[in-house]
Design a protein around this motif. Structure first.
Motif, mmCIF file in Angstrom:
data_model
loop_
_atom_site.group_PDB
_atom_site.id
_atom_site.type_symbol
_atom_site.label_atom_id
_atom_site.label_comp_id
_atom_site.label_asym_id
_atom_site.label_seq_id
_atom_site.Cartn_x
_atom_site.Cartn_y
_atom_site.Cartn_z
ATOM 1 N N THR A 8 -6.917 -1.842 6.865
ATOM 2 C CA THR A 8 -5.728 -2.682 6.660
ATOM 3 C C THR A 8 -6.017 -4.095 7.125
ATOM 4 O OG1 THR A 8 -4.216 -0.820 6.995
ATOM 5 C CG2 THR A 8 -3.296 -3.025 7.242
ATOM 6 N N VAL A 34 -1.472 -7.062 4.122
ATOM 7 C CA VAL A 34 -0.204 -7.700 4.471
ATOM 8 C C VAL A 34 -0.293 -9.148 4.015
ATOM 9 C CG1 VAL A 34 1.371 -8.381 6.319
ATOM 10 C CG2 VAL A 34 0.181 -6.177 6.438
ATOM 11 N N ARG A 57 -3.026 -1.797 -2.671
ATOM 12 C CA ARG A 57 -1.833 -1.647 -1.828
ATOM 13 C C ARG A 57 -1.589 -2.948 -1.076
ATOM 14 N NH1 ARG A 57 -2.854 2.798 2.260
ATOM 15 N NH2 ARG A 57 -4.955 1.892 2.230
ATOM 16 N N VAL A 59 1.863 -5.514 0.852
ATOM 17 C CA VAL A 59 3.267 -5.757 1.150
ATOM 18 C C VAL A 59 3.409 -7.224 1.538
ATOM 19 C CG1 VAL A 59 3.007 -5.109 3.590
ATOM 20 C CG2 VAL A 59 5.261 -4.982 2.505
ATOM 21 N N ALA A 77 4.326 -4.916 10.533
ATOM 22 C CA ALA A 77 4.287 -4.564 9.114
ATOM 23 C C ALA A 77 3.013 -3.800 8.769
ATOM 24 C CB ALA A 77 4.392 -5.817 8.258
ATOM 25 N N GLU A 80 3.517 -0.237 10.289
ATOM 26 C CA GLU A 80 4.606 0.524 9.665
ATOM 27 C C GLU A 80 4.311 0.894 8.211
ATOM 28 O OE1 GLU A 80 7.989 -1.962 10.232
ATOM 29 O OE2 GLU A 80 7.982 -1.710 12.423
ATOM 30 N N ASN A 81 3.612 0.013 7.513
ATOM 31 C CA ASN A 81 3.346 0.256 6.091
ATOM 32 C C ASN A 81 2.036 0.992 5.840
ATOM 33 O OD1 ASN A 81 5.437 -1.281 4.216
ATOM 34 N ND2 ASN A 81 5.099 -2.574 6.025
#
Length: 246
Positions: A8, A34, A57, A59, A77, A80-81
């Protein structure tokens, strides 16, 4: 299999320009991203949509990096995501905007960078990397003068780089590395446009000196590559025209 499968990333200032392209490159390598914006949600949402349409993916998260709430929102974020945080690309910068506080450049280019790293530090996984994006005009400001219009930005970005580098020994204890990517003027960026507006001919003059200037996509590709490059912590990757400054 992408180089960043299962990872991530947070990319600051990624609703447009270099940051947006970095987010797309990282997503293409498998990272969940993110995408950060300060005010322009539709632009950030468009970047996210492009990533998702390509099978990735992402957000979009609105966050003012000069506030602790904004910094924490990005870290939250990611967790959580996507459940983890493995890569931090510190791309957001500024200081030439009108109507901002007198010390805004320092708040964003130094303080916000350190604050975001400190907020992310407890949740960054072992082997994580932090990539700080800067310019040759800022990286070399202590030895090579720049345009007066850019000097406050250059000095504050150098202060940010120095503050981050001071953390390298402590980062090493957590197996977190820091890499700096320094680029020449980049064709089509907001900063280059503002500089050329304040100092007509600035871009053309620098292009002549450097031979050519990198495009947004080319510079973004170099930043994305730094995320997984086999280089030691503290390494500086120079992108275009650095010999002029050295």
């Amino acid at each position: 299999m992408g180089k960043l499968d299962g990872k991530t990333a947070i990319v600051t200032g990624s609703s447009r320009g270099v940051g947006a392209d970095v987010a797309k490159f990282l997503a293409a390598e498998g990272a969940a991203v993110v995408v950060n914006y300060r005010q322009k949600a539709p632009r950030a949402n468009k970047v996210v949509a492009q990533i998702v349409e390509a099978g990735g993916r992402a957000v979009a998260v609105g966050a003012d990096l000069t506030t602790q709430e904004g910094v924490q929102a990005l870290v939250s974020a990611a967790l959580e995501n996507f459940g983890s945080l493995d890569l931090l690309v510190l791309n957001a910068s500024g200081g030439m905007e009108s109507g901002m506080a007198e010390n805004y450049a320092l708040m964003l280019n130094r303080d916000a960078q350190v604050n975001l790293l400190n907020a992310a530090w407890p949740v960054l996984t072992p082997g994580s990397r932090v990539v700080f994006v800067t310019s040759h005009q800022a990286h070399f400001i202590e030895r090579v003068p720049t345009m007066p219009e850019y000097e406050p930005v250059a000095k504050s970005k150098r202060a940010g780089e120095d503050a981050l580098r001071a953390l390298i020994p402590n980062l090493a204890t957590e197996d977190i590395s820091l890499v700096v990517v320094s680029g020449d003027m980049i064709e089509g960026t907001v900063t280059a446009t503002l500089l050329d507006r304040a100092n007509p001919g600035a871009i053309e003059a620098r292009r002549a000196e450097a031979g050519r200037l990198y495009t947004v996509a080319e510079f973004a590709a170099e930043i994305a590559a730094a995320a997984t490059a086999d280089v030691p912590s503290g390494h500086t990757e120079y992108v275009g025209g650095a010999d002029y400054f050295k």
